[in-house]
Design a protein around this motif. Sequence first.
Motif, PDB file in Angstrom:
ATOM      1  N   ALA B 324       0.413  -1.251   0.042  1.00 46.82           N
ATOM      2  CA  ALA B 324       0.061   0.400  -0.162  1.00 46.82           C
ATOM      3  C   ALA B 324       0.495   1.065   0.345  1.00 46.82           C
ATOM      4  O   ALA B 324       0.132   1.769  -0.576  1.00 46.82           O
ATOM      5  N   GLY B 354      -8.655  12.273 -12.232  1.00 48.60           N
ATOM      6  CA  GLY B 354      -9.821  12.492 -10.939  1.00 48.60           C
ATOM      7  C   GLY B 354     -10.215  11.161 -10.976  1.00 48.60           C
ATOM      8  O   GLY B 354      -9.610  10.167  -9.615  1.00 48.60           O
ATOM      9  N   ILE B 355     -10.182   9.872 -11.918  1.00 49.90           N
ATOM     10  CA  ILE B 355      -9.858   8.495 -11.843  1.00 49.90           C
ATOM     11  C   ILE B 355      -8.271   8.117 -11.083  1.00 49.90           C
ATOM     12  O   ILE B 355      -8.810   7.271  -9.715  1.00 49.90           O
ATOM     13  N   MET B 358      -9.164   8.732  -7.353  1.00 52.64           N
ATOM     14  CA  MET B 358      -9.816   8.209  -6.493  1.00 52.64           C
ATOM     15  C   MET B 358      -8.966   6.591  -5.912  1.00 52.64           C
ATOM     16  O   MET B 358      -9.463   5.771  -5.530  1.00 52.64           O
ATOM     17  N   ALA B 361      -7.170   6.142  -3.392  1.00 53.00           N
ATOM     18  CA  ALA B 361      -8.291   5.634  -1.370  1.00 53.00           C
ATOM     19  C   ALA B 361      -8.231   3.906  -1.536  1.00 53.00           C
ATOM     20  O   ALA B 361      -8.604   3.654  -0.538  1.00 53.00           O
ATOM     21  N   ILE B 362      -7.833   3.682  -2.778  1.00 48.88           N
ATOM     22  CA  ILE B 362      -7.604   2.385  -2.347  1.00 48.88           C
ATOM     23  C   ILE B 362      -6.655   1.302  -1.181  1.00 48.88           C
ATOM     24  O   ILE B 362      -7.011   0.504  -0.521  1.00 48.88           O
ATOM     25  N   PRO B 363      -5.434   2.301  -1.662  1.00 49.54           N
ATOM     26  CA  PRO B 363      -4.328   1.860  -0.166  1.00 49.54           C
ATOM     27  C   PRO B 363      -4.810   2.392   0.659  1.00 49.54           C
ATOM     28  O   PRO B 363      -4.095   1.949   1.800  1.00 49.54           O
ATOM     29  N   VAL B 366      -7.067  -0.134   2.317  1.00 49.64           N
ATOM     30  CA  VAL B 366      -6.404  -0.915   3.033  1.00 49.64           C
ATOM     31  C   VAL B 366      -5.261  -0.599   3.942  1.00 49.64           C
ATOM     32  O   VAL B 366      -6.143  -1.268   5.294  1.00 49.64           O
ATOM     33  N   THR B 397     -11.151   8.925   7.523  1.00 48.37           N
ATOM     34  CA  THR B 397     -12.596   8.173   7.207  1.00 48.37           C
ATOM     35  C   THR B 397     -13.395   9.164   5.821  1.00 48.37           C
ATOM     36  O   THR B 397     -13.220   9.593   4.758  1.00 48.37           O
ATOM     37  N   MET B 398     -14.103  10.355   6.730  1.00 49.62           N
ATOM     38  CA  MET B 398     -14.671  11.197   6.546  1.00 49.62           C
ATOM     39  C   MET B 398     -13.977  12.345   5.566  1.00 49.62           C
ATOM     40  O   MET B 398     -14.198  12.841   4.445  1.00 49.62           O
ATOM     41  N   VAL B 401     -13.678   9.910   1.750  1.00 49.59           N
ATOM     42  CA  VAL B 401     -14.747  10.338   1.459  1.00 49.59           C
ATOM     43  C   VAL B 401     -15.128  11.592   1.063  1.00 49.59           C
ATOM     44  O   VAL B 401     -15.436  11.682  -0.677  1.00 49.59           O
ATOM     45  N   VAL B 404     -12.811  11.931  -2.041  1.00 43.43           N
ATOM     46  CA  VAL B 404     -13.200  11.105  -3.268  1.00 43.43           C
ATOM     47  C   VAL B 404     -14.100  12.332  -3.948  1.00 43.43           C
ATOM     48  O   VAL B 404     -14.334  12.198  -5.411  1.00 43.43           O
ATOM     49  N   MET B 405     -15.286  12.520  -3.719  1.00 43.34           N
ATOM     50  CA  MET B 405     -15.418  13.562  -4.222  1.00 43.34           C
ATOM     51  C   MET B 405     -15.756  14.584  -4.507  1.00 43.34           C
ATOM     52  O   MET B 405     -15.338  14.954  -6.305  1.00 43.34           O
ATOM     53  N   ALA B 407     -12.306  14.089  -5.505  1.00 41.01           N
ATOM     54  CA  ALA B 407     -11.902  13.993  -7.421  1.00 41.01           C
ATOM     55  C   ALA B 407     -12.735  13.749  -8.570  1.00 41.01           C
ATOM     56  O   ALA B 407     -12.357  13.843  -9.666  1.00 41.01           O
TER      57      ALA B 407
END
Lengths: 201, 663, 298
Positions: B324, B354-355, B358, B361-363, B366, B397-398, B401, B404-405, B407
Motif C-alpha cells: 500500500a 480524477g480516476i 480515486m 483511496a484503495i491502498p 486497505v 475516513t470522513m 470520502v 473522493v467526492m 476527485a
Amino acid sequence: MSELAETAVLHEERRHSDDKTMFGFWTYIMTDCVLFASLFATYAVLHNNTFGGPSGRTLFSLPYVLVETLALLTSSFTCGLAVLAAQRGFKKQVLFWFALTALLGLVFLGMELHEFHDFVAQGASWRRSGFLSAFFTLVGTHGAHITAGLIWMITMMTQVARRGLTRGTLRRLQLLGLFWHFLDIVWIFIFTIVYLQGVSL
Amino acid sequence: MMFASFLLGRLNFDAFKHPVVTEGAAVGMVVGALLTLALVTYFRKWPYLWREWLTTTNHKKIGVMYLIVSTLMLLRGGSDALMMRTQQATSVGSSHGVLSADTFQQVVSAHGTIMIFFVGMGFMFALINLILPLQLGARDVAFPFMNATSFWLFTSGMLLVNLSLVVGDFSTAGWLAYPPLSELQYSPSSGVDYWIWSLQIAGIGSLMSGINFITTILRMRAPGMKLMQMPLFAWSVLGSMSLVAFAFPILTVTLALLALDRTIGTHFFTAGGGANAMMYVNLIWAWGHPEVYILVLPAFGIFSEIVPTFSRKRLFGYTSMVAAIWGIVFLSFTVWLHHFFTMGAGADVNAFFGIATMIIAIPTGVKIFNWLFTMYQGKIRFTSPMIYFMGFVFLFTMGGVTGVMLAVPAIDFQVHNSLFLVAHFHTMIVSGVLFGYFAGLTYWFPKAFGFKLNEALGKAAAYCWIIGFALAFGPLYILGLMGATRRLDHYDASTGWHPLFLVAGFGALVISCGVALQILQIIYSVLTRSWHRDLTGDPWNGRTLEWATASPPPFYNFAVLPLVRERDDFWASKQLAKPSNVQPKYEPFLELKSTGAPIIIAGFAFVFGFGIIWHIWWLVAVGFVGIIATLIARTGNDDAERVVSVAEIKKVEAEIVARMEHV
Amino acid sequence: MRGSRRKLILLLLPVVVLVVVAVWYLSRTNIPVMEPAGQIGAKERNLIWMGVGLSVLVVIPVYVMTIAIALKYNERNHRTKKIQYSPDWDRSRLFEGLWWGIPIVIIGILSVITWCSSHSLDPYRPLDATVRPVTLEVVALDWKWLFIYPQQNVASVNMLEVPENTPINFDITSDTVMNSFWIPQLGSQIYAMPGMSTQLHLEANKLGTFAGSSANISGVGFAHMTFTTKSVSAADFNKWLAHAHASQHSLDTASYNQLAQPTIGHAVTYYSSVQPGLYNELVVKYMTPAQQGQVQLQ
C-alpha cells in the motif's frame, strides 16, 4: 581486544562508510536529474514563446556550440584518466589530468559566457521572452554546475598536492569524477534538445 | 543616496512600520528571543549550548532540536489560525473585523506555509531523527554532518519567515503563491521574496534529509535485518523520503524560476512576455501533491507501530501494508492535475486525473482495515496515542470520502477553492498528519527523554483536539456548499454564513484548549519526571528495536549492534525470555566529532536569503562566498571522526546500569 | 463491558444532539450549491448526493467496526471474561482480499461515473438548446467583473442579467491576475486567466437573483469581487437591455483603461455600446508585444 583487531574493525567500518557515501552521491545525482528534468520541461513549454523576439534558429550557431561540446566531452575523458590515475596512486598524473580537465572546463564556460554576452548584446537577454528566459535558465543552471565542479576540482587538486592520495581525497575524487561525467550527459541533452532542435525547428 | 541603496538595497524605515497586530507579535517575538539570549548568557550556558547542541551531529539531539523549533512554529501557525477565525467570525456586513485585508492575507499565507513547512515537516524530521536509526539498530544516520546542516537550514528558513513580522511584510498570495499575483507587478513588496527564500533554504535542507534517510535505511540496517523485516515506520519513511528525493527538486526549480522573474526580470510566469503562469501551477502541484504524502506516510508508519504495540498483537497484513505504501508513493505523482480541474483542460484529461486520484483511496482504505484487524482479537490499551488513533480513523475516513467526492471533476467545479476544500484538506492533514505525529511523540517521548508524559492530561488534550476539530471544520464543509470561498477577509451579512463562522471560531478555541493542555502536559511531566521514569527502556512493552536500548539511549544507541532474525525481533526475543549472562563483546567504532560548520553554513544561507529579499547585493555575495568557503574548509578536514574505544563503551554502559540502580 | 457501554452512550449523546441541531439548522438555511437554479448545478448537486450516498456505505461499516472492535477487545474485558486473543495472527487471504477487492469495486463504479460526468458536465460543452444562446464575454478586473454582451452590444460591471431557460456561452478571461468565475446556484466555476480565454456553458432554469464571486485570491480587494446574477423573463431581459442602452457611458479604449484601474466595491455600471473586438484585444495583448493604440497592459 588487540590493537590489530581494533584496526581491522575500524577499517571495515571505513570501507562501509565509503560505500554509503557513494550510494548517497548516486541518490543526489538522481535528484539533480529531476531538477534538470523540470528545467527541460519548462523549456519544452516555453520554447516557442518568443513574444516577437528572436528564436533559436536566428540566435544559435551550431559550429560554435559544437566546439563547446567537444571541449566538454574531452574534459570528461581527461577526468576519467585522472580518476584512473588516482586509483593507481600516480599523484603527478592525477594533477596533470585534472589541470587539463579544469582548463577544458574553463574553455567551455568561457565560450558559454561569451555566447550569453553575445545574445544580450543583440537584445536577446532573458528579459526578452519566455523562450529566452527558459534558455538562459536551463543552460545557465548547467553552467553553474560546471562552475561548482571547477571550484571543487581546484579544491581537490590543492588537497591532492598537499596531502597526496589519502583515503579521504581518493573518495572525493571518485565523487568528483562521477559529478563531471553526469554534467557531460546533461550537456548532451542540452545540445540535442536546445541547440540541434532549436536550429532545425 | 547611491551609497545608502548599495548598503541597504530596498530596505528602509517603512519596512518597520506595521499594523498594531503585527507590531504586537513582532515585539513579543523579539522580546522573547532577547530574553532567551539574556537568560542563556546570565546562566553562562553558551559553552554548554555550543558544545552539546549547536555543534552536535548526533541524530537524537538534532531530533530534539527539530521538536523544539516545530513546537514553537505550531504556536505561531496556531495563532495565525486563531486570527483568521476571529476575523471571519467578526468581519461581516458593516463590521470589518480586526485585521485589514492585507494583514489578513499575510496571516493566511503564513499559516499555510508555516504549518506545512515548519510544523509538518519539522515534526516529521524530529520523529525520524529520534527514532529511525534506533529502529534500524544503527548508531546514527548515514551522513550526520549533512543531517545537522539540514536542520540548521530548516531553522534558517524558519527565522526568515518570522523575520518578515519585524522587517517588511509577508506574502499575501496564499501558501502556494500562484502567479501572476505573486509576480513583482502585482506583489511589489518583499513579502513574496520572504516566502520564496525561506522555503528555498528550508527545502534544500529537506532534500538533503531525504537523501540522508534513504541511504540510512538502505545501507545502515542492523546485521541480518532484511527489508521485509523492517518496522513499518521505516518502510513509510523510505516511501516518504523517496518522494522527497523526487518531488523537492521540482520545488527548488519552481521557486527559483519565480525568484528569477521577481529579481532579474525573466518571463516564466508573468502576465505577458511569452510566459506561462499555468506552468507554475502545474509545477508547484507536481511537488505539492506528493508533499501531502511525504507528510502523511510517516504518520501512517507511526500508527502501524502504535496499534500493534497497544493491541499486543502482530501488525495485520504486513505485506499489504508495504504494498500500500508503494502504491501510494507511485500514485501520488499521477494526480497533481486534480488541484486545478477548473483550469479548462479537456474532459478526458480531467477524467483521467480524477480516476487516478480515486485509486489512491484503495491502498489507503486497505491500511485502515489492516489497523482495525490488528486490534481485532487483541488486548487493546487505550492510552493517549490510541485515542489519537481513534480520532484519526473517524476523521480521516470522513476526509477520505470528501476527497473522493472532490476527485470527481464535475463535483470539484462546484466546491473548488471553497471552504469545503479547506475543510477537506485540513481533515486529512490534521487528523492524518498531526494526530499521527502527536501519537508518535507521546509514544516515543520516554525513549527520547527517559520519562513518560502524563496520561490524563494527554488524553484530555487529545479529546479537545478531536472535538475541537469537528466543531471548527464541520461548519466549513457546509459553508463551502453555501458558496463561501477560501481566504475571504470579509463577507456580506446576506450570505447567512455568520452563525457557522461563529461555530468554527468556537471550535478553534476548543483546539486551543487542546494545545494549552499539551503544553501543560509537558511542563507537568517534566516537573514530576521522577515519578514516571522509564528504567527498563521498554515502557510500553514494545515490539521493535528502539525499545531494546536504554531510555534515553547512550550516544551510540547500541553498545553491540543487534542481530536481527525476524520481524518484531525484540518482541520475539522477549517471548523467549532467556536472560543471558554472557558478557557482550564490544567493538570500537567511529563517531563524527561535533562541528560548527553546519550552523555556520546555515547562518550564511540566512544572510544570503536576507540579502536577496532586500536586494542588498554585497550581503548576497558575503552569504554565498561564506557558504562555499565553509564547505571547502570542511572537505579539507580529514580529522572529522574519532574512535570510540571499548573502554569508553564499557564506561557508558556502567553509567547506565548505575543510573537505573540509583533510581 | 457495562462501564464502557455507559461511556459510549455518554460520548454518543452529544454527537447525536449536535447532529440533530445541525440538521434542524441546515434545513432552514439556504445552501446554494444544494439548491441549484440551473440544469448544470442540478446535475452537480445530484452527483454530490450520490457521493454522499456512496460515502455512507463506506463510512458506516468502518465506524461500526471500529467501535465494536474497540469495545470488545479492550484490555479490561480480557480480565473479566474469556475473549479471543491471538497475538500472532497477522494475515488472512480472505480478509485482505476483501478489503483490496471491495474498494476496487466501489472505485471502479465511481470511475465510470467520473468518466461520464466529466464529459457530460464539461464546462466547454455547449448545452442543447431550442432557443438561441446568449454569448457573454467576462473579464476579471481589479476588483470587479466586466460583462460584455457582444450580440446586444452592451456591457455591465458587477451585474449579470440573463434570460431564463436560455443557454449562456461564457468566454472568460482576466485583465489582471488569475481569478475564478463562480455562480454557485448555476453550477461550475472556471478560472479567469490573463492571456487565456476559457469557456463555460450555463443555464438558469429559475427566475431569481444569485450571488456570484471570484473563488481565487487576487489581491487586496478580492473579498469584494462579488456580483449579482439576475435570471429574468425574456421580456424583462429586453427591458434591461433597453435600460443599458440608455446609459450615457460607452466602452471604448479610453473608458476601458479608466475602468481597469484598481477599485474596491465598484458600483454597478452600464455601457450602451462596446468597442468591437475589445475582448479579443484584451486576451491577445498578453500574447504579443504591445502595439500603438491598444488597451494598456495593466
